[in-house]
Structure formats: C-alpha cells, structure tokens
Scaffold this motif. Structure first.
Motif, PDB file in Angstrom:
ATOM      1  N   GLY A   1      40.608  41.774  39.308  1.00 35.98           N
ATOM      2  CA  GLY A   1      40.561  40.851  40.507  1.00 35.98           C
ATOM      3  C   GLY A   1      41.302  41.708  41.563  1.00 35.98           C
ATOM      4  O   GLY A   1      40.877  41.663  42.811  1.00 35.98           O
TER       5      GLY A   1
ATOM      6  N   TRP B   1      35.635  35.044  46.277  1.00 30.76           N
ATOM      7  CA  TRP B   1      36.829  35.420  45.554  1.00 30.76           C
ATOM      8  C   TRP B   1      36.849  36.662  44.674  1.00 30.76           C
ATOM      9  O   TRP B   1      37.830  36.939  44.191  1.00 30.76           O
ATOM     10  N   TRP B   2      35.466  36.976  44.060  1.00 27.50           N
ATOM     11  CA  TRP B   2      35.283  38.135  43.312  1.00 27.50           C
ATOM     12  C   TRP B   2      35.411  39.417  43.972  1.00 27.50           C
ATOM     13  O   TRP B   2      35.728  40.517  43.355  1.00 27.50           O
TER      14      TRP B   2
ATOM     15  N   SER C   1      41.534  37.878  44.262  1.00 24.26           N
ATOM     16  CA  SER C   1      41.584  36.981  43.198  1.00 24.26           C
ATOM     17  C   SER C   1      42.574  37.562  42.182  1.00 24.26           C
ATOM     18  O   SER C   1      42.792  38.855  41.954  1.00 24.26           O
TER      19      SER C   1
ATOM     20  N   ASN D   1      43.260  37.125  37.955  1.00 23.57           N
ATOM     21  CA  ASN D   1      42.686  36.326  36.923  1.00 23.57           C
ATOM     22  C   ASN D   1      43.116  36.931  35.466  1.00 23.57           C
ATOM     23  O   ASN D   1      43.102  37.996  35.248  1.00 23.57           O
ATOM     24  N   THR D   2      43.644  36.066  34.904  1.00 23.88           N
ATOM     25  CA  THR D   2      44.104  36.424  33.352  1.00 23.88           C
ATOM     26  C   THR D   2      43.241  36.311  32.497  1.00 23.88           C
ATOM     27  O   THR D   2      42.198  35.621  32.575  1.00 23.88           O
TER      28      THR D   2
ATOM     29  N   LYS E   1      41.664  26.634  36.623  1.00 26.35           N
ATOM     30  CA  LYS E   1      41.642  27.028  35.094  1.00 26.35           C
ATOM     31  C   LYS E   1      40.526  27.396  34.598  1.00 26.35           C
ATOM     32  O   LYS E   1      39.359  26.818  34.664  1.00 26.35           O
TER      33      LYS E   1
ATOM     34  N   TYR F   1      38.041  29.364  35.176  1.00 32.65           N
ATOM     35  CA  TYR F   1      36.817  29.455  36.270  1.00 32.65           C
ATOM     36  C   TYR F   1      36.120  28.361  36.434  1.00 32.65           C
ATOM     37  O   TYR F   1      35.141  28.369  37.006  1.00 32.65           O
TER      38      TYR F   1
ATOM     39  N   ALA G   1      42.033  30.735  31.080  1.00 32.98           N
ATOM     40  CA  ALA G   1      42.566  31.538  32.192  1.00 32.98           C
ATOM     41  C   ALA G   1      43.304  31.014  33.380  1.00 32.98           C
ATOM     42  O   ALA G   1      42.951  29.821  33.686  1.00 32.98           O
TER      43      ALA G   1
ATOM     44  N   ASN H   1      43.353  31.572  37.215  1.00 30.93           N
ATOM     45  CA  ASN H   1      42.746  32.001  38.298  1.00 30.93           C
ATOM     46  C   ASN H   1      43.281  31.685  39.454  1.00 30.93           C
ATOM     47  O   ASN H   1      43.198  30.415  39.834  1.00 30.93           O
TER      48      ASN H   1
ATOM     49  N   GLN I   1      42.878  32.571  43.314  1.00 29.18           N
ATOM     50  CA  GLN I   1      41.839  33.120  44.301  1.00 29.18           C
ATOM     51  C   GLN I   1      41.876  32.852  45.707  1.00 29.18           C
ATOM     52  O   GLN I   1      42.827  31.849  46.272  1.00 29.18           O
TER      53      GLN I   1
END
Length: 405
Positions: free
Chosen positions: A233, A265-266, A271, A273-274, A313, A315, A375, A377, A379
């Motif tokens: 991200g 957000w992508w 973002s 993201n884990t 959480k 996505y 994950a 997130n 964002q």
C-alpha cells in the motif's frame, strides 16, 4: 327609602374593597414567600431510591439535588467559585438538580470560595457552606506512549494536582509541571529501562493505566521492524529528517488535495495493509466492545485539514473507524499538526457502519469475527462532496490493539 338603598350600595362597595384588599394582601404574602432570596438547607445525592440520600460532602462531576426554598429562577450556581451549567427544567421552588463542574482547580480556589455553594436568583443570593472534595485522579490519555528519552510527554486527565508520586513505565518522574485546573501533567522523559503502566498518586487517591507504555510487544500487530506484518500500500522509511523522533521503521501516508469523494485507497501511499493478524485473543471475544482500542503513533509535520484516515478489518467496509482530528464540533475545521509523534487511541466501540457514521457492532465477535483474525487496513479517502481542504503527509508506527479497561 333612598337612605336604605344608599346604605346597601355602600355596604357592597365596602365589602368588595375589603375583599380586594384581602386578596392583594394574600398575593403579596405569597409573593414574599415564593420569590424571596434563595435558601439552601441540605444536599441530596441525585439517584434512584434508596440511593437518593442526604450527603455530607460532594465531589466534581457529581449530580446533586439542592434542597431549600425560593430556588426557582436561578441565574448562577457556583461550587467553589466555579459556575455550573443551569437547566431550568430541573428546578422547583424547593429543589434544584445540578451537575457539579467536572473541573475545579482546587489548588487555586480562594479561601473565601472553598467549600461553598453560591446560589443566585433574580430575587437574591445565598452562600451555603458544604464540603466539596477533590476526587481521585483519572488518566484519560498520554501524548506519546512510546516517546524517546528527552521528549516532552503530557498526561491528560482530571484531578491531577496535589501529586505525591508519578511513575512512567516504572520510572519515577520528579520534575514535572501541572495545569492549574488539574487536567494535565507535563515532563521531559528520562531514560527508561522497561515497559509498564503510568501511575499518578495524589492526596485523593491513585490512578494507574490498564495498559503499558514503552511496550514494544503487548498487543502489537505491526511495528515495521521486529513485528513486521506489513503487506502493501505504501512505502516504509526510517529517516529522521522528515519525521524526527522515530523508533526504527514506519509507514508513510501521503496524498495531495483529493477530488470530491475520492476513495481510491489502493493508490500508492494511500493505505497501509497488513497480512492477517490476531487482533485480540479469541478467548477475549466475550468481553465488552469498549474494553479494547486500536492504537498507533502518528507524526503529521505539516497542516492537515481535509483527507480522512479510516481503519477497517480484513478489507471489509461493514464497520470502520474514522480518524479526523481536524474535524471539530458543529462541522468546524481546525488545522492539525502533531509537532512530533503522538499516540492515537480509537476504542473498538468507535467502529461504526455506514462509512463510520452509523451504529456500532453488537459485540467484539460482530466486529472481529469468530477468530478475531484479519488484516489491518488503514486507508485514506475524501468523504466530502468538495475537494479536500488539504492533502496529507503522515507517518504511522506501532499499530496495536490493547485493553484500555
């Protein structure tokens, strides 16, 4: 015959005059009773029976009922010289329900005001002597839970005065300053040797945080160093030039002014993201939703007034928590800058449906699922129908979920 008629007419007039005078006198007496100067005779706890008892002392933030006479039409009620908020619908001639101010600066209260309730109406005033005691201290937040030696740290709360002992992660703090109203303590952080809670002892009691500070492991989901679950991200950096005071690596969120409604957000640096992580232990899912909070440190070196940061959480947009520190009450906007690293605390009860503005989940399972894994997130989006008032440049580190109660 005329004499008789005259006498009868005269008698009726005399009777009416006497009756009018009597009514006027009764009205005047009644007015004197109900509209005289106020009188306070006692104080009750404002609670359902049988807890609505007479009390011998009161404290800040307590609802009480003042008992007496002529208590209608109050224009000011003060406790230790500090005005309370008045709600006229909670007043009668013989009682007044009022909330003692949450903040009373006890160290600076003048001797004349100490332990007094001052009651003022349009008809007069009275001062009632009554014990008003400082309650135990409370800690509501800490400016930076993972500060470095030499950093300025602030502890926020209530009744933080008359301090007899202060410790931060087990280290005694002896050189500090306090706000006059007891809402903050400031100090320069000495060298620390361990993690641990923050504790404040005063003449009235002791407050200890249920979480640790200077703790690199408890509840940590991603610190971009030893516990590095970052997936994609944005970029990871460790430079102290743009974001000084860092502890190793951190992630960077960055964007220019965003068009209306922009939620891409992508996009690069939009973002963090884990990979899937364990938000809380699965056997803790039965605890109340607000027992836990997601925390992280943030550094915002330049003015931020528009882009929103939100957290979800796995996505899933069913529930999100929005972080918009520039957003004030009634839609006002205040530029936000951190001047270093600051700790952000978002109780899990602040996760809401409908883009973070709807209802909270019923429980932890409703938010985190049956296993509490997924994950993290973090964002960015412009939720406004207009271009964002500013862009965003922020560093984020030490993402964690910890118990706050």
């Amino acid at each position: 015959m005329n004499k008789v008629i005259f006498n009868q007419h005269y008698s009726r007039l005399l009777f009416l005059a006497l009756a009018t005078a009597f009514v006027w006198m009764q009205s005047a007496c009644k007015k004197e009773v109900t509209e005289g100067a106020p009188v306070i005779t006692s104080v009750r706890n404002y609670a359902a029976s049988p807890a609505d008892t007479l009390v011998n002392d009161i404290t800040t933030g307590q609802w009480v009922v003042l008992i007496g006479h002529n208590l209608k039409n109050a224009v000011q009620i003060s406790f230790n010289g500090i005005p309370a908020t008045i709600n006229s619908t909670m007043f009668s001639d013989t009682s007044a329900t009022v909330l003692v101010p949450a903040v009373i600066p006890f160290p600076s209260v003048s001797p004349a005001d100490l332990n007094t309730i001052r009651y003022v109406t349009r008809q007069g005033a009275t001062t009632f002597t009554f014990d008003i005691v400082a309650p135990p201290p409370t800690i509501t937040s800490i400016s930076n839970e993972n500060a470095n030696e030499g950093d300025s740290v602030y502890i926020y709360g209530l009744n933080l005065f008359f301090i007899s002992e202060l410790t931060f992660a087990g280290t005694s703090i002896t050189d500090y300053t306090t706000a006059g109203d007891g809402t903050a303590i400031g100090f320069v952080l000495p060298a620390l040797t361990q993690g641990g809670p923050v504790a404040v002892s005063t003449k009235s009691g002791r407050a200890t945080t249920p979480f640790n500070v200077n703790d690199a492991t408890t509840g940590v989901l991603c610190d971009f160093d030893k516990i590095n679950t970052f997936s994609w991200g944005t970029g990871i950096d460790n430079s102290s030039a743009t974001f000084p005071g860092n502890r190793g690596n951190y992630a960077v969120l960055s964007n220019d002014v965003l068009p209306a409604g922009d939620g891409t957000w992508w996009g690069w640096q939009r973002s963090i993201n884990t990979n899937d992580v364990q938000w809380i232990p699965a056997d803790s899912l039965s605890l109340p939703l607000d027992d836990y909070a997601i925390k992280f440190e943030i550094n915002v070196p330049s003015t931020w007034t528009g882009t929103s940061i939100y957290i979800i959480k796995g996505y899933s947009f069913d529930y999100m928590a929005r972080y918009e520190p520039w957003q004030g009450a009634n839609g006002t906007v205040s530029p936000f800058v951190t001047k270093g690293w600051r700790t952000v605390t978002i109780p899990l009860s602040m996760f809401r449906s409908n883009d973070g503005k709807g209802s909270a989940p019923a429980n932890l399972t409703g938010l985190l699922g049956a296993t509490a894994t997924g994950a993290v997130n973090i964002q960015t989006k412009n939720f406004s129908a207009l271009p964002s008032a500013s862009g965003l440049q922020a560093a984020i580190d030490n993402i964690r979920v910890v118990k706050i109660k």
